[in-house]
Enzyme design. Sequence first.
Site, PDB file in Angstrom:
ATOM      1  N   ASP A  77       0.858  -1.210   0.036  1.00 22.75           N
ATOM      2  CA  ASP A  77       0.080  -0.019   0.005  1.00 22.75           C
ATOM      3  C   ASP A  77       0.740   1.319  -0.021  1.00 22.75           C
ATOM      4  OD1 ASP A  77      -2.059   1.519   0.029  1.00 22.75           O
ATOM      5  OD2 ASP A  77      -2.943   1.140   1.926  1.00 22.75           O
ATOM      6  N   ASN A 117      -7.276  -1.633   8.023  1.00 26.24           N
ATOM      7  CA  ASN A 117      -7.167  -0.879   9.031  1.00 26.24           C
ATOM      8  C   ASN A 117      -7.253   0.542   8.700  1.00 26.24           C
ATOM      9  OD1 ASN A 117      -4.855  -0.507   7.727  1.00 26.24           O
ATOM     10  ND2 ASN A 117      -3.287  -0.638   9.205  1.00 26.24           N
ATOM     11  N   HIS A 166       3.039   7.242   5.405  1.00 21.08           N
ATOM     12  CA  HIS A 166       3.901   6.521   6.317  1.00 21.08           C
ATOM     13  C   HIS A 166       4.344   5.078   5.839  1.00 21.08           C
ATOM     14  CE1 HIS A 166      -0.436   5.620   8.484  1.00 21.08           C
ATOM     15  NE2 HIS A 166      -0.035   4.647   7.375  1.00 21.08           N
ATOM     16  N   GLY A 224       0.538   0.321  16.691  1.00 21.44           N
ATOM     17  CA  GLY A 224       1.608  -0.764  16.168  1.00 21.44           C
ATOM     18  C   GLY A 224       0.769  -2.158  16.820  1.00 21.44           C
ATOM     19  N   LEU A 283     -12.180   6.292   8.638  1.00 21.14           N
ATOM     20  CA  LEU A 283     -12.521   7.882   8.638  1.00 21.14           C
ATOM     21  C   LEU A 283     -12.989   8.113  10.099  1.00 21.14           C
ATOM     22  CD1 LEU A 283     -14.234   9.984   6.151  1.00 21.14           C
ATOM     23  CD2 LEU A 283     -14.728  10.200   8.151  1.00 21.14           C
ATOM     24  N   HIS A 328       4.355   5.464  13.452  1.00 22.13           N
ATOM     25  CA  HIS A 328       3.088   6.050  12.623  1.00 22.13           C
ATOM     26  C   HIS A 328       1.921   5.614  13.260  1.00 22.13           C
ATOM     27  CE1 HIS A 328       2.402   1.775  11.641  1.00 22.13           C
ATOM     28  NE2 HIS A 328       1.811   1.735  10.599  1.00 22.13           N
ATOM     29  N   GLY A 329       1.913   4.984  14.187  1.00 23.61           N
ATOM     30  CA  GLY A 329       0.689   4.582  14.742  1.00 23.61           C
ATOM     31  C   GLY A 329       1.008   3.786  16.277  1.00 23.61           C
ATOM     32  N   GLY A 347      -4.466   6.528  16.418  1.00 21.83           N
ATOM     33  CA  GLY A 347      -4.452   5.784  17.672  1.00 21.83           C
ATOM     34  C   GLY A 347      -5.306   4.492  17.198  1.00 21.83           C
ATOM     35  N   SER A 348      -5.233   3.424  17.750  1.00 23.08           N
ATOM     36  CA  SER A 348      -6.045   2.202  17.272  1.00 23.08           C
ATOM     37  C   SER A 348      -7.659   2.826  17.481  1.00 23.08           C
ATOM     38  CB  SER A 348      -5.889   1.146  18.266  1.00 23.08           C
ATOM     39  OG  SER A 348      -5.975   1.314  19.746  1.00 23.08           O
TER      40      SER A 348
END
Lengths: 477, 135
Positions: free
Chosen positions: A95, A201, A325, A403, A204, A400-401, A375-376
Amino acid sequence: MMEKIIQKGEYEWELPIGTIPNMRVPGRIYLSQQLMGTLEEGAVTQLANIATLPGICKHSLAMPDIHWGYGFPIGGVGAFTMDEGVISPGGVGFDINCGVRLMATPLHRSDLGQVKKVLQELYNIVPTGVGTKSRITASDRDLNRIMTEGARWTVDEGYGTERDLLWCEEQGCIEGADISHVSQKARKRGRPQCGTLGSGNHFLEIQCVEEIFDPEAAQAFGIEAGQICIMIHCGSRGLGHQICTDHLKILEDASKKYQIPLADKQLACAPLTSPEGEAYLSAMACAANYAWTNRQMIMHLTREVFSREFSLSAEEMPLVYDVTHNVAKIEEHIVDGKRTMLCVHRKGATRAFGPGTHDLPPGCDTIGQPVIIPGSMGSSSYLLKGTAGAMEKTFGSTCHGAGRVLSRSQAKKLASGEDIRETLARNGITVLAPSPGSIAEEAPNAYKSSDEVVKVVHEAGISARVARLNPIGVIKG
Amino acid sequence: MPFFEREHTADVLMQVCGATKKELFEDAAQALFSVMFPSRAKEEATIRFTLHEEDGEQLLHEFLSEILYYAEVECVALSRAEVTFTSSGLSAELFGEPFRREKHAGGTEVKGVSLSGMEITRTDEGWSTLVLFDV
């Protein structure tokens, strides 16, 4: 493997040369003691594998959201010199330019009314999930412009403002895109999907700014406490996936041709100066530009909903910033005191350029680049700023987030999508998704704590907290 | 068991087995369909393609990648694949039905097939490989 990791500082750890054969440089991991428990051997092996590639500069790097992927670990960064270095799709992912953008609104929580109503409007208008198509099908000519001009195309077509381009990494377009390296298959996949969220994942979210840590930077980025913002997370869709697939095959053959030993076949690569390496880089740029167009189109659809519901103009809903990312980019960095051009691969890692660097948005020269860390589902997202520390230590990179810590199947076993939906609803978060399964896969406890991951990058000095945002409405892809 | 899922944090890792190489390829396709389409599709539509590739892993990689391409552009939910090896590669026939959101939504979009860990090996029962799907 794990016993070889040496602590170098409170938040820095080293994987020495020799951990696996043929490492050219050490690995460096940014983690807290608390997150050490989440570190997987597979991810550490992948970090060591990066360090075996020709032309790797200084260290192979892992951000605190590191987890086991393929090729590079997720949260992996590798910078390669232009003369001896290589480029690999294993350091970018399928991606290409998966990324995040944040859009501000002048609304506060009380102005929003029923979140579910707005969320449903957004869900109706933004194509979401597997098998969905865009509201527009790009012509061949449009697609050529999308791939070479990126977000500029959307502004020319009336899907955005000039200002949107200024507040986007690379102004929404990487130079060097060459459509002759994009197959007909990739084009066929790309035409109907520009302006679609995808699945997995991708999301919006309607978020609310909960906390400001750095008022000066927040003001420069146009963010204030209590404000409603929209976060969009998606990438280059089938076009990017196909470009990666097509060039993986070419680069696998190239690795043999240039006699580059590979610790993992997904690290297939070619010298940056080779025709195969240049072809991938220029095709990857096409996909990156498509992804910026895609996120801009989704933001345009979001603005349509908010214009209709709250009588707002596009100017009242500015883009805070957009980061990629999953990408490899040619950048100038200072290496051992010398300005050096490098190809920086960031796979599940975000650029975090500090004050005084190039490509900063207007008024951010003394502040640094805005950095968006989703975040998640159900946990806080963060707005950070890039720092001088990132320029010194990580080639201007950060996490980037959150994880992942649990596989998708493990996550599904722990709780059903419906249970998670109800739990989140009790916490004031509404979720819409094509199926309960896609909610279960992205359960909040499948991820590390975004608070802890962000604490590490902040304390290690590779980016700095500006604001924390909490979700109130989520559309899952 | 033609395939089973092994633990992988970010993606879907499948251990695929087959008594013959033909079965191995068909089972790998089945593993892919199980990720993408949770409810079994009827066999109403057919897609055919041929591939020219000698190397075993490259051929398997290309075969699975080609399935991803056709599933997306033809907008079909797939349920079965038949493989015939040829002197220069393979010919494949895929069976499924037109993708309908109300029936086929809820699957996981596979972004690509990774080469990571893919190695076709001989076992006592036949053939085996790992296949990693980026989701």
